[in-house]
Design a protein around this motif. Structure first.
Motif, PDB file in Angstrom:
ATOM      1  N   ARG A 136      39.204  37.578  30.890  1.00  0.00           N
ATOM      2  CA  ARG A 136      40.164  38.256  31.773  1.00  0.00           C
ATOM      3  C   ARG A 136      39.454  38.931  32.947  1.00  0.00           C
ATOM      4  O   ARG A 136      39.931  38.925  34.073  1.00  0.00           O
ATOM      5  CB  ARG A 136      40.966  39.294  30.974  1.00  0.00           C
ATOM      6  CG  ARG A 136      41.996  38.655  30.059  1.00  0.00           C
ATOM      7  CD  ARG A 136      42.971  39.687  29.527  1.00  0.00           C
ATOM      8  NE  ARG A 136      42.500  40.416  28.378  1.00  0.00           N
ATOM      9  CZ  ARG A 136      42.751  41.699  28.144  1.00  0.00           C
ATOM     10  NH1 ARG A 136      43.452  42.412  29.010  1.00  0.00           N
ATOM     11  NH2 ARG A 136      42.310  42.297  27.055  1.00  0.00           N
ATOM     12  N   LEU A 137      38.275  39.505  32.648  1.00  0.00           N
ATOM     13  CA  LEU A 137      37.513  40.212  33.684  1.00  0.00           C
ATOM     14  C   LEU A 137      37.055  39.275  34.807  1.00  0.00           C
ATOM     15  O   LEU A 137      36.916  39.682  35.964  1.00  0.00           O
ATOM     16  CB  LEU A 137      36.297  40.847  33.004  1.00  0.00           C
ATOM     17  CG  LEU A 137      35.510  41.918  33.717  1.00  0.00           C
ATOM     18  CD1 LEU A 137      36.382  43.128  34.000  1.00  0.00           C
ATOM     19  CD2 LEU A 137      34.342  42.354  32.844  1.00  0.00           C
ATOM     20  N   CYS A 138      36.800  38.017  34.446  1.00  0.00           N
ATOM     21  CA  CYS A 138      36.295  37.062  35.445  1.00  0.00           C
ATOM     22  C   CYS A 138      37.421  36.456  36.291  1.00  0.00           C
ATOM     23  O   CYS A 138      37.155  35.687  37.225  1.00  0.00           O
ATOM     24  CB  CYS A 138      35.515  35.940  34.767  1.00  0.00           C
ATOM     25  SG  CYS A 138      33.976  36.515  34.034  1.00  0.00           S
ATOM     26  N   GLU A 139      38.659  36.762  35.954  1.00  0.00           N
ATOM     27  CA  GLU A 139      39.801  36.235  36.723  1.00  0.00           C
ATOM     28  C   GLU A 139      40.386  37.403  37.530  1.00  0.00           C
ATOM     29  O   GLU A 139      40.834  38.396  36.955  1.00  0.00           O
ATOM     30  CB  GLU A 139      40.853  35.682  35.753  1.00  0.00           C
ATOM     31  CG  GLU A 139      42.075  35.063  36.396  1.00  0.00           C
ATOM     32  CD  GLU A 139      41.810  33.707  37.071  1.00  0.00           C
ATOM     33  OE1 GLU A 139      40.760  33.084  36.825  1.00  0.00           O
ATOM     34  OE2 GLU A 139      42.680  33.300  37.870  1.00  0.00           O
ATOM     35  N   PRO A 140      40.366  37.328  38.869  1.00  0.00           N
ATOM     36  CA  PRO A 140      40.901  38.451  39.650  1.00  0.00           C
ATOM     37  C   PRO A 140      42.370  38.711  39.315  1.00  0.00           C
ATOM     38  O   PRO A 140      43.123  37.775  39.025  1.00  0.00           O
ATOM     39  CB  PRO A 140      40.786  37.976  41.093  1.00  0.00           C
ATOM     40  CG  PRO A 140      39.810  36.868  41.073  1.00  0.00           C
ATOM     41  CD  PRO A 140      39.886  36.235  39.716  1.00  0.00           C
TER      42      PRO A 140
END
Ligand code: NDP
Length: 449
Positions: free
Chosen positions: A54-58
């Protein structure tokens, strides 16, 4: 290059597959993931909660057309970006970059880094970044104003003091922030000072914001030196770049007893063994928007301008890359090591290539990453937001003291975290893990959103 933990390999592969061609973004993600193996081993909730994916997807990515009319009456076209990466800790926060090299991959790398940097400051701000492929170089003030007005005419609907708060970066200084804020105020009919930071002192800006990234960089290095019983006294320092970060890093090094003997721009570098004359540098760069070659000409006999080659050829004890991404490569790192450099601290964002970082760390050069070292800029932006919210204005001395404390606390957190995870003295591990865990815990607490 270091290897990735088995839980993190699929995360990285997914990032590469979902974001084709965005090499700087891949590099920034990998650099963080490489540090996180011990964290996911200790806290399976981060893997089970899909926090990393989730963190890697803006959270949101905005791309827009920016048409404007140049002084010759011709219609020009640029592309604008705002990547609102993560708001688990506070409103999105991060600068705008105007440079011809800007594309989605650059904005995403910067936005991703910003999440961890902002978390490290300990202040309530999320991570974002934006900008345009517009090149302000050689443009008149009127052209820059028309461009900024057109850019804000689209961006205004996405920002706000509780939503997303942009600031400056490469190519965006006080002049551009003024034009952007003016257009925001006009469109919204609100004097919402906390919507943009880096404002002028007479209209909502904070003292020390202009100097903050450069000064903060030096405060961080002062802590690195102090941790080894050393100081800047008499040290030979090389600072690349000659923009906002570099100028104030040079100024503060010299105030703290070091000697900056070289700095640069994209046209070349100047070696000035008697020490860079920072007042002359400010005059040439800020007032005349001139080049390093102009500085050398005006400085006279003590300065030597070198138009080809790398600034990292200049022997020094401390190197502060403060220009742009991937400006210090493996060859440069080898040269620095051979010349006895003991500290490399990143004033810029990701200026050191992964290969160079590996060389430096193996040679036991103290290496500190930008997300910790240059966090003073955004930290002071958050102080500007505080002053705007309370309709207050703090003195230079008080604000600078707050900045120095924040940098000391980031330094402390990096070292403590590195110790906790079995890598004593490793600033990369410390910064990545300390920045990550605070955001990850907030994301778990906020549920799947
Ligand atoms: P500026 O636009 O003020 O200055 C950038 C400087 O770097 C200019 O002197 C520019 O020269 C030089 N430069 C650019 N590319 C090269 C190159 N390939 N070789 C040598 N010099 C080069 O930007 P900032 O000082 O604001 O930003 C510098 C870095 O710091 C960026 O990585 C930015 O993201 C980072 N940063 C900035 C913060 C801030 O508060 N401003 C906060 C945190 C990080 P030229 O004029 O010839 O292009």
């Amino acid at each position: 290059m270091s290897t990735l933990d088995e839980h993190l390999i699929p995360v990285f592969e997914e990032v590469v597959a979902r974001n084709p061609g965005e090499t700087e973004f891949h590099q920034a993600v990998r650099e963080v993931l490489e540090s996180l193996g011990p964290v996911v081993a200790k806290h399976p909730a981060y893997v089970n909660g899909e926090v990393l994916r989730r963190l890697c997807e803006p959270e949101r990515q905005i791309i827009f057309r920016v048409p404007w009319v140049d002084d010759g009456g011709r219609i020009q076209l640029n592309r604008g970006f705002r990547v609102e990466f993560n708001s688990a800790l506070g409103p999105f926060k991060g600068g705008l970059r105007f440079h011809p090299s800007v594309y989605l991959g650059i904005v995403k790398f910067l936005g991703f880094e910003q999440i961890f940097k902002n978390s490290l400051t300990g202040l309530p701000i999320g991570g974002a970044k934006g900008g345009s492929d517009f090149d302000p170089k050689g443009r008149s003030d009127a052209e820059v104003m028309r461009f900024c007005q057109s850019f804000m005419t689209e961006l205004y609907r996405h920002i706000g003091e509780y939503t997303d708060v942009p600031a400056g970066d490469i190519g965006v200084g006080g002049r551009e922030i003024g034009y952007l804020f003016g257009q925001y105020k006009r469109i919204t009919n609100r004097y919402e000072s906390g919507t943009l930071t880096g404002k002028g002192l007479g209209w909502g800006g904070a003292r020390v914001r202009t100097e903050a990234t450069g000064y903060g960089t030096v405060f961080f290095v002062k802590e690195m030196l102090a941790a080894r019983g050393d100081s800047f006294d008499g040290k030979r320092v090389v600072v690349s770049g000659s923009g906002n970060v570099a100028i104030y890093a040079i100024e503060k090094v010299q105030q703290r007893g070091g000697r900056v003997i070289a700095c640069s721009d994209s046209g070349g570098y100047v070696v000035d063994e008697t020490g860079i004359d920072v007042e002359l540098l400010k005059l040439v760069k800020n007032e005349h928007r001139g080049r390093m070659s102009d500085y050398a000409e005006r400085r006279g006999a003590t300065a030597r301008f070198v138009s080809a080659g790398s600034i990292w050829e200049v022997p020094c004890e401390i190197a502060l890359p403060s220009a742009t991404q991937n400006e210090l490569n493996g060859t440069d790192a080898r040269r620095l090591i051979a010349n006895g450099c003991g500290i490399v601290a990143e004033g810029a964002n990701m200026p050191t290539t992964p290969e160079a970082v590996d060389f430096l760390r193996h040679a036991e050069v103290l290496f500190a990453p930008g997300k910790a070292v240059n966090a003073g800029g955004v930290a002071t932006s958050a102080l500007e937001m505080q002053q705007n919210a309370s309709r207050d204005s703090w003195s230079f001395g008080y604000t600078e003291a707050r900045l120095e404390e924040i940098m000391a606390s980031i330094h402390q957190r990096c070292l403590e975290t590195a110790d906790e995870y079995g890598s004593p003295g490793d600033y990369v591990v410390g910064a990545n893990i300390a920045g990550f865990t605070q955001v990850a815990d907030a994301m778990l607490a906020l549920g799947v959103i």
